[in-house]
Design a protein around this motif. Sequence first.
Motif: not given
Length: 54
Positions: A1-9, A34-41, A46-49
């Motif tokens: 599961m990626n961060v975006k999916h986890a955040v949406d859930d 904002t945290f997700e954008e930080f990870l990308v920058r 972005l994968e939880l595992t």
Amino acid sequence: MNVKHAVDDFLMYLAIEKNYSENTVNGYSYDLKTFEEFLVRHNRALELTEMYAL
């Protein structure tokens, strides 16, 4: 599961299960996106595992 999916859930859980107000859910949404954008920058996983693997 990626961060975006986890955040949406998580945001759906707050809105539906916990019945948090729209303002509260929007606040969490802003902070987590904002945290997700930080990870990308910073070229972080972005994968939880993969986040736990150092």
